[in-house]
Design a protein around this motif. Structure first.
Motif, PDB file in Angstrom:
ATOM      1  N   PRO A   1       0.806  -0.959   0.018  1.00  0.00           N
ATOM      2  CA  PRO A   1       0.184   0.079   0.054  1.00  0.00           C
ATOM      3  C   PRO A   1       0.864   1.280   0.050  1.00  0.00           C
ATOM      4  N   ASP A   2       0.435   2.391  -0.577  1.00  0.00           N
ATOM      5  CA  ASP A   2       0.916   3.732  -0.797  1.00  0.00           C
ATOM      6  C   ASP A   2       1.607   4.047   0.497  1.00  0.00           C
ATOM      7  N   SER A   3       0.599   4.061   1.644  1.00  0.00           N
ATOM      8  CA  SER A   3       0.911   4.474   3.073  1.00  0.00           C
ATOM      9  C   SER A   3       2.017   3.837   3.677  1.00  0.00           C
ATOM     10  N   LYS A   4       2.150   2.428   3.364  1.00  0.00           N
ATOM     11  CA  LYS A   4       3.206   1.750   4.118  1.00  0.00           C
ATOM     12  C   LYS A   4       4.568   2.193   3.222  1.00  0.00           C
ATOM     13  N   HIS A   5       4.406   2.383   1.854  1.00  0.00           N
ATOM     14  CA  HIS A   5       5.559   2.685   1.017  1.00  0.00           C
ATOM     15  C   HIS A   5       6.085   4.293   1.730  1.00  0.00           C
ATOM     16  N   GLU A   6       5.300   5.022   1.786  1.00  0.00           N
ATOM     17  CA  GLU A   6       5.558   6.409   2.242  1.00  0.00           C
ATOM     18  C   GLU A   6       6.388   6.241   3.832  1.00  0.00           C
ATOM     19  N   ARG A   7       5.628   5.458   4.670  1.00  0.00           N
ATOM     20  CA  ARG A   7       6.379   5.255   5.882  1.00  0.00           C
ATOM     21  C   ARG A   7       7.765   4.452   5.886  1.00  0.00           C
ATOM     22  N   LEU A   8       7.934   3.441   5.100  1.00  0.00           N
ATOM     23  CA  LEU A   8       9.155   3.040   4.659  1.00  0.00           C
ATOM     24  C   LEU A   8      10.265   4.002   4.216  1.00  0.00           C
ATOM     25  N   LYS A   9       9.685   4.769   3.443  1.00  0.00           N
ATOM     26  CA  LYS A   9      10.793   5.650   2.788  1.00  0.00           C
ATOM     27  C   LYS A   9      11.176   6.852   4.097  1.00  0.00           C
ATOM     28  N   GLN A  10      10.137   7.123   4.843  1.00  0.00           N
ATOM     29  CA  GLN A  10      10.598   7.932   5.906  1.00  0.00           C
ATOM     30  C   GLN A  10      11.521   7.261   7.009  1.00  0.00           C
ATOM     31  N   PHE A  11      11.309   5.983   6.971  1.00  0.00           N
ATOM     32  CA  PHE A  11      12.292   5.227   8.219  1.00  0.00           C
ATOM     33  C   PHE A  11      13.338   5.151   7.412  1.00  0.00           C
TER      34      PHE A  11
END
Length: 71
Positions: A9-19
């Motif tokens: 999901p896009d939301s998980k992708h964004e969180r992983l990029k932030q991490f």
């Protein structure tokens, strides 16, 4: 070197990029590190399973009791 396509999901992708950014690594490096940890766990489980099959149950239980007393 290989390429893997991962659908998340896009939301998980964004969180992983932030991490990854907070860790100071690229998203690619982050996933490489995740894979390294997963493979280390798999290898440890495999070694344990092989050694447990060769082992002596009473001796193993005595060692665990000794470890419990030291903790």
């Amino acid at each position: 070197m290989s390429t893997i396509t991962l659908r998340i999901p896009d939301s998980k992708h964004e969180r992983l990029k932030q991490f990854a950014k907070e860790q100071g690594v690229s998203l690619n490096k982050l996933f490489d590190e995740f894979a390294t940890v997963a493979l280390a766990q798999f290898d440890a489980k495999t070694r344990f399973t092989i050694n447990a099959a060769k082992g002596d149950l009473p001796t193993g239980l005595k060692l665990l009791d000794k470890l419990d007393k030291e903790l």
